[in-house]
Write a protein that holds these residues in place. Structure first.
Motif, PDB file in Angstrom:
ATOM      1  N   SER A  54       0.852  -1.193   0.000  1.00  0.00           N
ATOM      2  CA  SER A  54       0.000   0.000   0.000  1.00  0.00           C
ATOM      3  C   SER A  54       0.885   1.239   0.000  1.00  0.00           C
ATOM      4  CB  SER A  54      -0.920   0.028   1.225  1.00  0.00           C
ATOM      5  OG  SER A  54      -0.175   0.253   2.399  1.00  0.00           O
ATOM      6  N   ARG A  55       0.335   2.323  -0.463  1.00  0.00           N
ATOM      7  CA  ARG A  55       1.073   3.589  -0.470  1.00  0.00           C
ATOM      8  C   ARG A  55       1.486   4.007   0.937  1.00  0.00           C
ATOM      9  NH1 ARG A  55      -1.072   8.026  -4.287  1.00  0.00           N
ATOM     10  NH2 ARG A  55       0.147   6.738  -5.666  1.00  0.00           N
ATOM     11  N   PRO A  56       0.584   3.956   1.936  1.00  0.00           N
ATOM     12  CA  PRO A  56       1.009   4.338   3.287  1.00  0.00           C
ATOM     13  C   PRO A  56       2.155   3.468   3.824  1.00  0.00           C
ATOM     14  CG  PRO A  56      -1.379   4.329   3.160  1.00  0.00           C
ATOM     15  CD  PRO A  56      -0.857   3.731   1.879  1.00  0.00           C
ATOM     16  N   LEU A  57       2.191   2.213   3.452  1.00  0.00           N
ATOM     17  CA  LEU A  57       3.289   1.346   3.873  1.00  0.00           C
ATOM     18  C   LEU A  57       4.615   1.885   3.355  1.00  0.00           C
ATOM     19  CD1 LEU A  57       3.949  -1.403   5.292  1.00  0.00           C
ATOM     20  CD2 LEU A  57       3.825  -2.422   3.027  1.00  0.00           C
ATOM     21  N   ILE A  58       4.600   2.402   2.151  1.00  0.00           N
ATOM     22  CA  ILE A  58       5.817   2.955   1.546  1.00  0.00           C
ATOM     23  C   ILE A  58       6.129   4.329   2.132  1.00  0.00           C
ATOM     24  CG2 ILE A  58       6.855   3.779  -0.605  1.00  0.00           C
ATOM     25  CD1 ILE A  58       5.047   1.661  -2.035  1.00  0.00           C
ATOM     26  N   THR A  59       5.146   5.230   2.126  1.00  0.00           N
ATOM     27  CA  THR A  59       5.406   6.616   2.512  1.00  0.00           C
ATOM     28  C   THR A  59       5.673   6.791   4.007  1.00  0.00           C
ATOM     29  OG1 THR A  59       3.033   7.090   2.687  1.00  0.00           O
ATOM     30  CG2 THR A  59       4.107   7.572   0.571  1.00  0.00           C
ATOM     31  N   SER A  60       5.177   5.886   4.828  1.00  0.00           N
ATOM     32  CA  SER A  60       5.395   5.992   6.275  1.00  0.00           C
ATOM     33  C   SER A  60       6.784   5.538   6.696  1.00  0.00           C
ATOM     34  CB  SER A  60       4.360   5.150   7.020  1.00  0.00           C
ATOM     35  OG  SER A  60       4.611   3.758   6.816  1.00  0.00           O
ATOM     36  N   GLY A  61       7.463   4.839   5.798  1.00  0.00           N
ATOM     37  CA  GLY A  61       8.765   4.287   6.162  1.00  0.00           C
ATOM     38  C   GLY A  61       8.663   2.881   6.734  1.00  0.00           C
ATOM     39  N   GLU A  62       7.448   2.383   6.917  1.00  0.00           N
ATOM     40  CA  GLU A  62       7.264   1.052   7.488  1.00  0.00           C
ATOM     41  C   GLU A  62       7.843  -0.034   6.586  1.00  0.00           C
ATOM     42  OE1 GLU A  62       5.985  -1.981  10.192  1.00  0.00           O
ATOM     43  OE2 GLU A  62       6.617   0.095  10.356  1.00  0.00           O
ATOM     44  N   ASP A 105      -8.050   7.194   1.868  1.00  0.00           N
ATOM     45  CA  ASP A 105      -7.960   8.351   0.985  1.00  0.00           C
ATOM     46  C   ASP A 105      -6.539   8.561   0.455  1.00  0.00           C
ATOM     47  OD1 ASP A 105      -6.714   9.183   3.293  1.00  0.00           O
ATOM     48  OD2 ASP A 105      -7.945  10.964   3.567  1.00  0.00           O
ATOM     49  N   ALA A 106      -5.679   7.581   0.646  1.00  0.00           N
ATOM     50  CA  ALA A 106      -4.269   7.711   0.267  1.00  0.00           C
ATOM     51  C   ALA A 106      -4.064   7.884  -1.239  1.00  0.00           C
ATOM     52  CB  ALA A 106      -3.484   6.495   0.754  1.00  0.00           C
ATOM     53  N   TYR A 107      -5.040   7.490  -2.025  1.00  0.00           N
ATOM     54  CA  TYR A 107      -4.894   7.546  -3.485  1.00  0.00           C
ATOM     55  C   TYR A 107      -5.808   8.584  -4.129  1.00  0.00           C
ATOM     56  CZ  TYR A 107      -2.625   3.093  -2.551  1.00  0.00           C
ATOM     57  OH  TYR A 107      -1.799   2.126  -2.058  1.00  0.00           O
ATOM     58  N   ASP A 108      -6.664   9.231  -3.334  1.00  0.00           N
ATOM     59  CA  ASP A 108      -7.699  10.112  -3.892  1.00  0.00           C
ATOM     60  C   ASP A 108      -7.134  11.238  -4.752  1.00  0.00           C
ATOM     61  OD1 ASP A 108      -9.478   8.510  -2.592  1.00  0.00           O
ATOM     62  OD2 ASP A 108     -10.060  10.005  -1.078  1.00  0.00           O
ATOM     63  N   ALA A 109      -6.129  11.920  -4.292  1.00  0.00           N
ATOM     64  CA  ALA A 109      -5.594  13.069  -5.036  1.00  0.00           C
ATOM     65  C   ALA A 109      -5.050  12.631  -6.397  1.00  0.00           C
ATOM     66  CB  ALA A 109      -4.511  13.774  -4.232  1.00  0.00           C
ATOM     67  N   GLN A 110      -4.265  11.590  -6.415  1.00  0.00           N
ATOM     68  CA  GLN A 110      -3.691  11.145  -7.684  1.00  0.00           C
ATOM     69  C   GLN A 110      -4.762  10.581  -8.612  1.00  0.00           C
ATOM     70  OE1 GLN A 110      -0.514   8.272  -7.497  1.00  0.00           O
ATOM     71  NE2 GLN A 110       0.173   8.785  -9.556  1.00  0.00           N
ATOM     72  N   LEU A 111      -5.710   9.819  -8.079  1.00  0.00           N
ATOM     73  CA  LEU A 111      -6.775   9.305  -8.919  1.00  0.00           C
ATOM     74  C   LEU A 111      -7.632  10.430  -9.484  1.00  0.00           C
ATOM     75  CD1 LEU A 111      -7.885   6.174  -6.858  1.00  0.00           C
ATOM     76  CD2 LEU A 111      -6.697   6.203  -9.056  1.00  0.00           C
ATOM     77  N   GLY A 112      -7.876  11.471  -8.685  1.00  0.00           N
ATOM     78  CA  GLY A 112      -8.623  12.633  -9.163  1.00  0.00           C
ATOM     79  C   GLY A 112      -7.906  13.330 -10.293  1.00  0.00           C
ATOM     80  N   THR A 113      -6.597  13.491 -10.147  1.00  0.00           N
ATOM     81  CA  THR A 113      -5.791  14.113 -11.188  1.00  0.00           C
ATOM     82  C   THR A 113      -5.822  13.280 -12.457  1.00  0.00           C
ATOM     83  OG1 THR A 113      -4.335  15.106  -9.554  1.00  0.00           O
ATOM     84  CG2 THR A 113      -3.448  14.883 -11.781  1.00  0.00           C
TER      85      THR A 113
END
Length: 69
Positions: free
Chosen positions: A22-30, A58-66
């Motif tokens: 998941s994106r949060p797994l990557i961006t959090s450093g986990e 909502d981790a993907y909302d901005a990019q999907l909207g774009t």
């Protein structure tokens, strides 16, 4: 021998893979921590996991909207 069971598996020559990207797994450093401290050596995913990730947060909302625009 280490007390971490995941590292014990790695010491036996087995690769430990994570089945939940998941994106949060990557961006959090986990993810980096799992690689560094627990010896995770691979990640796999599938369309169902990605669908749950996109619809369940909502981790993907901005990019999907774009992309949709």
């Amino acid at each position: 021998m280490t007390a971490n069971p995941l590292l014990q598996i790695k010491e036996k020559g087995q690769a430990v893979w994570l089945d939940n990207l998941s994106r949060p797994l990557i961006t959090s450093g986990e993810l980096a921590r799992l690689i560094r401290e627990d010896g995770i050596s691979g990640i796999t995913s599938n369309p169902v996991i990605f669908e749950k990730a996109m619809n369940g947060s909502d981790a993907y909302d901005a990019q999907l909207g774009t992309l949709a625009a």
